[in-house]
Design an enzyme around this catalytic site. Structure first.
Site, short mmCIF file in Angstrom:
data_model
loop_
_atom_site.label_atom_id
_atom_site.label_comp_id
_atom_site.label_asym_id
_atom_site.label_seq_id
_atom_site.Cartn_x
_atom_site.Cartn_y
_atom_site.Cartn_z
N GLY A 1 0.86 -1.39 -0.04
CA GLY A 1 -0.08 -0.07 0.02
C GLY A 1 0.90 1.40 0.14
O GLY A 1 2.12 1.26 0.09
N ASP A 2 0.14 2.37 -0.09
CA ASP A 2 0.84 3.83 -0.19
C ASP A 2 1.93 3.78 -1.20
O ASP A 2 2.79 4.52 -1.16
CB ASP A 2 1.66 4.04 1.18
CG ASP A 2 0.62 3.82 2.42
OD1 ASP A 2 -0.60 4.48 2.09
OD2 ASP A 2 0.84 3.44 3.35
N GLY B 1 -2.68 7.09 -6.07
CA GLY B 1 -3.56 8.17 -6.26
C GLY B 1 -2.97 9.19 -7.35
O GLY B 1 -3.74 9.58 -8.32
N GLY C 1 -5.84 6.33 1.61
CA GLY C 1 -5.47 7.55 1.84
C GLY C 1 -4.23 8.08 0.67
O GLY C 1 -3.11 7.87 0.53
N HIS C 2 -5.40 8.40 -0.40
CA HIS C 2 -4.52 8.69 -2.02
C HIS C 2 -4.04 10.19 -1.77
O HIS C 2 -4.95 11.16 -1.79
CB HIS C 2 -5.34 8.28 -3.12
CG HIS C 2 -5.67 6.89 -3.11
ND1 HIS C 2 -6.55 6.33 -3.82
CD2 HIS C 2 -4.87 5.79 -2.52
CE1 HIS C 2 -6.48 4.98 -3.88
NE2 HIS C 2 -5.65 4.75 -3.04
N THR D 1 -3.78 8.47 6.14
CA THR D 1 -5.26 8.24 6.63
C THR D 1 -4.72 8.22 8.23
O THR D 1 -5.65 9.22 8.95
CB THR D 1 -5.76 6.88 6.42
OG1 THR D 1 -5.97 6.92 4.90
CG2 THR D 1 -6.78 6.66 7.13
N ASP E 1 13.22 9.66 -6.60
CA ASP E 1 14.10 10.75 -6.36
C ASP E 1 14.75 10.62 -4.65
O ASP E 1 15.55 11.15 -4.23
CB ASP E 1 13.37 12.22 -6.55
CG ASP E 1 12.02 12.12 -5.68
OD1 ASP E 1 11.38 11.32 -6.33
OD2 ASP E 1 11.66 12.97 -4.88
#
Ligand code: IMP
Length: 434
Positions: A12-13, A17, A40-41, A299, A332
């Site tokens: 995830g993450d 998004g 939580g996008h 989130t 980066d």
């Protein structure tokens, strides 16, 4: 018609998004297919910085209709808050649709999420406490409500009265909590139903119209395959399936429709919540990745666990979801490093794994690393693949080789334009494959 799914390749993450936000420029319909407001996008664009939890990240593109699909569990209050926030920033919600069959996250689901986690003690899952697990459990137990039920006062009351009475028995006798008021829950849900009524719809005609026409449909997953209910690090997983295969079910798409699948992976690895994470770095390097990458949950604000890129995990995800290509995000963040490691296998005693084993084994494995040179120069302002330093190209090529999927997109910063498309696959490899 072209259908593209964007799914997470790690824990995830991964930055789905922003990839959806980017691809949604060309989409006519964007559909979230699973999860809930545990997501939580983060999307950064001309309207500001947003953390979307339920609304598809395509909402910023006026031509795209955005559907919260049937496979999603919806907390109606949280959804309304998110809608209000977007509206206040001047984002139009005209294109928003909610499947009438999506499940409702009830107030007691949130309560049970906390109580279950407390009961699990040191074996807790580390959930987002958004009621996701209990909501999916009730869906499977056939004791849930669907969003369309909120529109029918008599039916709603009949169900709420029975369900709350049942939940109250568990709450009071098992967890020694105060009982909840069925009436108060009913009233709250009715009010949500009235407010959301203009958006709640039968999703199939919308989907069929898009499938029949010359439309681009984008399917947006939440979380990553390592948190998949079946194929992830069970029981340290979410309660739905974040793989592309589940998009068919969660959206109502016939499996005869061919998907292009963009697997999104960070150039390193992060996770929030408990469970095995073989390449985790609990040292200064982990701290460096957390600070350099701003790795705090969108989130819950929890600091994310950080580690090296785990090729075994991403290959597992690619295998499950059939990635057409990889989007590699946050390259980066590694810019300053002298050496970069890639987890290429796991070892346990004298056994070597090149696939993800079951959790009881995974929690005991040691990663096998390959070390490559860092590039020690900023990639943030680069927009062309050819401008990338040779060491960065070599790192990307090695990832492609280990995962077995070409990298089509590379992100080098949070802004919309901080993206590099790789040369062989055209200017937008996802919507217009070569
Ligand atoms: P739940 O989905 O809230 O039940 O949490 C189950 C597991 O998935 C926990 O390890 C959470 O930390 C993790 N999780 C849920 N949503 C997200 C997310 O959006 N990003 C990262 N991890 C998540």
């Amino acid at each position: 018609m072209a259908v593209t799914a964007v799914v997470g390749a790690q824990w995830g993450d991964e930055g789905k998004g922003r990839i959806v936000d980017l691809l949604a420029r060309q989409a006519d319909l964007v559909i979230r297919f699973q999860g809930g407001n545990n997501a939580g996008h983060t999307v950064v664009n001309e309207y500001g910085t947003f953390r979307l939890h339920l609304i598809p990240s395509g909402i910023f593109h006026p031509q795209a209709r955005c559907l919260i699909g049937t496979g999603v569990v919806v907390n109606p209050g949280a959804l309304r808050e998110e809608m209000a926030e977007l509206a206040a920033a001047g984002v139009s919600l005209d294109g928003l649709l909610i499947s009438e069959r999506a499940q409702v996250v009830m107030p007691y689901h949130i309560l049970f999420d906390r109580l279950h986690e407390q009961r699990l003690g040191r074996r807790k899952v580390g959930t987002t406490l958004r009621g996701i697990g209990p909501a999916y459990a009730d869906k499977a137990a056939r004791t849930g409500l669907q969003m369309g039920d909120l529109l029918d006062p008599d039916y709603l009351w009949e169900r709420v009265e029975q369900l709350v009475a049942w939940k109250n028995e568990i709450l009071t006798s098992v967890f020694h909590q105060k009982p909840l008021s069925a009436k108060a829950i009913y009233q709250e849900l009715r009010e949500h139903g009235q407010a959301l009524a203009p958006y709640i719809c039968d999703p199939l005609p919308v989907l069929d119209a898009a499938l029949a026409g010359d439309s681009h449909i984008l399917l947006e997953g939440q979380l990553g395959a390592m948190r998949d209910l079946d194929w992830g690090t069970y029981p340290y997983v979410t309660s739905s399936s974040p793989t592309a295969a589940y998009a068919y079910v969660g959206v109502g798409l016939p499996p005869t429709v061919r998907l292009r699948v963009v697997g999104v992976a960070k150039a390193y690895t992060t996770a929030v919540g408990a469970g095995p994470f073989p390449t985790e770095l609990q040292d200064e390097m982990g701290e460096f990745l957390r600070e350099e990458g701003g790795e705090y949950g969108a989130t819950t604000g929890r600091p994310r666990r950080c580690g090296w890129f785990d090729a075994v995990a991403v290959r597992h995800s690619a295998r499950l979801s059939g990635f057409t290509l990889l989007a590699l995000t946050k390259l980066d963040v590694l810019d300053k490093l002298e050496r970069v490691k890639i987890g290429v296998a796991y070892r346990l005693e004298n056994q070597t794994f090149d696939r993800v084993p079951m959790t009881r084994l995974l929690q005991r494995v040691e990663p096998v690393y390959e070390e490559v040179a860092g590039w020690q120069t900023s990639t943030r302002d680069l927009r062309e693949y050819d401008q990338l330093p040779p060491a960065a190209k070599a790192y990307i090529a090695r990832i492609e080789e280990l995962v077995g999927v070409p990298v089509g997109l590379i992100s080098v910063g949070p802004e919309r334009d901080q993206i590099i498309y790789t040369p062989t696959r055209g200017s937008n490899p996802v919507m217009n494959p070569a």
